[in-house]
Design a protein around this motif. Structure first.
Motif, PDB file in Angstrom:
ATOM      1  N   GLU A 277      -0.970  -0.502   7.194  1.00 43.54           N
ATOM      2  CA  GLU A 277      -2.224  -0.628   7.953  1.00 43.54           C
ATOM      3  C   GLU A 277      -2.151  -1.718   9.012  1.00 43.54           C
TER       4      GLU A 277
ATOM      5  N   ALA B 140       5.690   5.260   0.066  1.00 40.78           N
ATOM      6  CA  ALA B 140       4.368   5.244   0.698  1.00 40.78           C
ATOM      7  C   ALA B 140       4.512   5.779   2.118  1.00 40.78           C
TER       8      ALA B 140
ATOM      9  N   SER C  13      -0.976   3.653  10.687  1.00 43.78           N
ATOM     10  CA  SER C  13      -1.949   4.252   9.784  1.00 43.78           C
ATOM     11  C   SER C  13      -3.089   4.933  10.543  1.00 43.78           C
TER      12      SER C  13
ATOM     13  N   SER D 169      -4.253   0.012  -7.669  1.00 44.79           N
ATOM     14  CA  SER D 169      -4.481  -1.234  -6.942  1.00 44.79           C
ATOM     15  C   SER D 169      -4.715  -2.348  -7.956  1.00 44.79           C
TER      16      SER D 169
ATOM     17  N   ARG E  51      -4.646   6.254  -0.646  1.00 47.87           N
ATOM     18  CA  ARG E  51      -5.524   5.155  -0.269  1.00 47.87           C
ATOM     19  C   ARG E  51      -5.672   5.219   1.251  1.00 47.87           C
TER      20      ARG E  51
ATOM     21  N   VAL F  50      -2.891   6.846   3.622  1.00 48.17           N
ATOM     22  CA  VAL F  50      -1.558   6.638   3.050  1.00 48.17           C
ATOM     23  C   VAL F  50      -1.467   7.310   1.683  1.00 48.17           C
TER      24      VAL F  50
ATOM     25  N   LEU G 268       0.344  -0.815   1.272  1.00 44.87           N
ATOM     26  CA  LEU G 268      -0.783  -0.373   2.095  1.00 44.87           C
ATOM     27  C   LEU G 268      -1.031  -1.356   3.234  1.00 44.87           C
TER      28      LEU G 268
ATOM     29  N   SER H 177       1.420  -1.539  -4.641  1.00 45.77           N
ATOM     30  CA  SER H 177       0.635  -0.602  -3.835  1.00 45.77           C
ATOM     31  C   SER H 177      -0.196  -1.338  -2.789  1.00 45.77           C
ATOM     32  N   ASP H 178      -0.796  -2.462  -3.170  1.00 43.87           N
ATOM     33  CA  ASP H 178      -1.601  -3.254  -2.230  1.00 43.87           C
ATOM     34  C   ASP H 178      -0.773  -3.737  -1.046  1.00 43.87           C
TER      35      ASP H 178
END
Length: 503
Positions: free
Chosen positions: A367, A394, A372, A440, A461, A464, A363, A359-360
């Protein structure tokens, strides 16, 4: 006695942790956890099987049939390019043994120059149970190995290349017309679905062959034992390596007028060397930039080893101009390592990739290299991540619809295609996804759970949204090649581009 006591103590600690942290594990998931941490013969409170209650696998398969619904607006014309070939699928250990090669230590090679390099790279990835793809530089040696592979008992020929495989999967839907551009030789053309349109300029006199060395879970060669089924791919493929069909592909779009473009094959250029790929990548970006802005472009990634090449794709060139990407755990971690992203210090995944870490990185990609923020110049708004045990979609809010169904559809096709069946057989698959995980690896993070009765977990997050689906892993897979392509294709079929947002 001591083993039973230890298991009970572990169970007590686990349940106590879940109680005090407020983690709300669904009843079925808790019973699964308890059952898998309890010795045979011991039946802790709450873990007993309830008469008439389906297994976790059966519950998930049943839920998929209810929850996976088509989008309100479907693609009608999809253009796919540009890598295509004939795959020769063969037992990796069997072929290498027949080639008089002895087992030994594994060692990765960015480019294969000899049979010894091939053996070492195969062992390196076999002992990790990981997929990989490499270029074999010596054409004469490759042709000798290819002939031996084609004659090896049990060898099979299939449609190959990410673009052709994605095209085949899309063409299984009668409502979708598929344009395929790539080096299509006579054997490949014969094997393609008749619903696939191939431009005359893509046809060539001979086929490109790729060798797929498969291994099964638990298969052993010398001291190396495969933790899971997978494959090692190699070729001496100049046409695909130079993406020679790219210009034909983009030129064909004007007449075909697709509502979705799927691009693959960039990884093949890496083996051509820096002088070649630097120039060719610039040309590729210029050609891709000619695609109409209102047509979304999905980029399917594959195994790469050169961080500079990956950085060129990610930061400066291709990734900013595509709308969607598909990739697996090896490619995701390499993206982070090449670009200095989250968890770049992680040398490799240890078993099932941690959902929080995945997930990190997802993202970070959206971004740093995506859209984003509305003011961003990049077009990337969607990433379909797939690994053996689970998938995550995502997406940047406001651009894509029906993503819960899309990620579950991708997971379902991973189960059915690996087992060679039309519908999920609950007895032939097993759940390997975590039933409890975090949004996360760092802070802030939310505790998340998997409910087999509704096997889609969603979290946000920033701008997203993440959709998580477990995969029901085939216990005895018939074929591992092309699963990632089928997953991405199926996810795209069930995805919907929101009309108020145009790329």
């Amino acid at each position: 006695m001591w083993g039973k006591a230890a298991a009970v103590a572990l169970l007590a600690l686990a349940v106590g942790y879940l109680y005090h942290t407020g983690t709300d594990l669904p009843a079925r998931a808790l019973r699964y956890y308890v059952t898998t941490t309890t010795p045979p013969g011991a039946t802790p409170t709450g873990a007993e099987h309830r008469p008439g209650e389906p297994s976790l696998e059966r519950a998930i398969a049943s839920a998929w049939e209810t929850l996976i619904t088509p989008p309100s607006r479907q693609w009608s014309k999809v253009a796919v390019g540009v890598n295509a070939c004939v795959d020769v699928v063969v037992s990796g250990v069997g072929l290498l043994q027949a080639s008089a090669l002895d087992p030994g230590p594994g060692l990765d090679h960015e480019v294969l120059h000899s049979r010894e390099d091939l053996k070492e790279a195969f062992i390196h990835y076999m002992e990790r149970g990981a997929a990989a793809e490499r270029f074999f530089s010596d054409e004469e040696v490759f042709q000798r190995i290819a002939r031996a592979a084609a004659e090896y008992p049990g060898a099979k020929l299939y449609v190959g290349g990410n673009a052709a495989l994605i095209g085949q999967k899309l063409a299984s839907y009668p409502e979708i017309t598929v344009l395929l551009c790539g080096p299509v030789g006579p054997k490949l053309h014969e094997m393609l679905d008749e619903q696939i349109v191939v431009p005359p300029d893509s046809l060539q006199e001979s086929d490109e062959y790729h060798l797929i060395l498969e291994y099964q879970a638990g298969e052993q060669w010398g001291s190396t034992r495969a933790p899971q089924a997978n494959r090692f791919i190699f070729s001496h493929d100049v046409s695909n390596g130079e993406m020679s069909s790219l210009e034909t592909f983009v030129a064909s779009l004007e007449d075909f007028q697709p509502d979705l473009v799927v691009l693959s094959g960039l990884h093949m250029m890496e083996g051509q060397g820096r002088l070649v790929w630097e120039e060719r990548l610039k040309e590729a970006v210029a050609v891709i930039s000619e695609i109409r802005k209102d047509v979304p472009v999905h980029l399917e990634l594959a195994s790469m080893t050169d961080p500079d090449y990956m950085n060129s794709i990610m930061q400066e060139q291709v990734m900013p101009i595509v709308s969607s990407i598909g990739l697996n755990e090896q490619e995701l971690l390499f993206l982070a390592q090449a670009g200095g992203g989250p968890h770049a210090d992680l040398p490799s995944w240890d078993g099932v990739p941690d959902v929080g870490r995945v997930s990190d990185i997802l993202l970070w990609i959206l971004e740093e290299h995506g859209r984003s923020e509305p003011s961003a110049e990049a077009e990337l708004t969607r990433i379909h991540f797939h690994t053996l045990a689970y998938h995550v979609l995502a997406t940047v809010d406001g651009y894509w619809g029906n993503q819960a169904a899309a990620v579950m559809a991708g997971a379902r096709v991973a189960s059915t295609q690996a087992c060679g069946v039309r519908t999920v057989d609950a007895e032939a698959v097993e759940l390997k996804a975590p039933v409890a995980f975090s949004s996360s690896h760092g802070e802030p993070r939310a505790a998340l759970t998997l409910d087999p009765a509704e096997p889609i977990t969603v979290w946000r997050r920033g701008s997203v949204t993440f959709h998580f689906s477990p995969v029901l892993v085939c216990k005895q897979p018939l074929r591992t090649v092309g699963l990632g392509d089928a997953i991405s294709a199926e996810g795209l079929v069930y995805s919907e581009l929101k009309p108020q947002q145009m790329f």
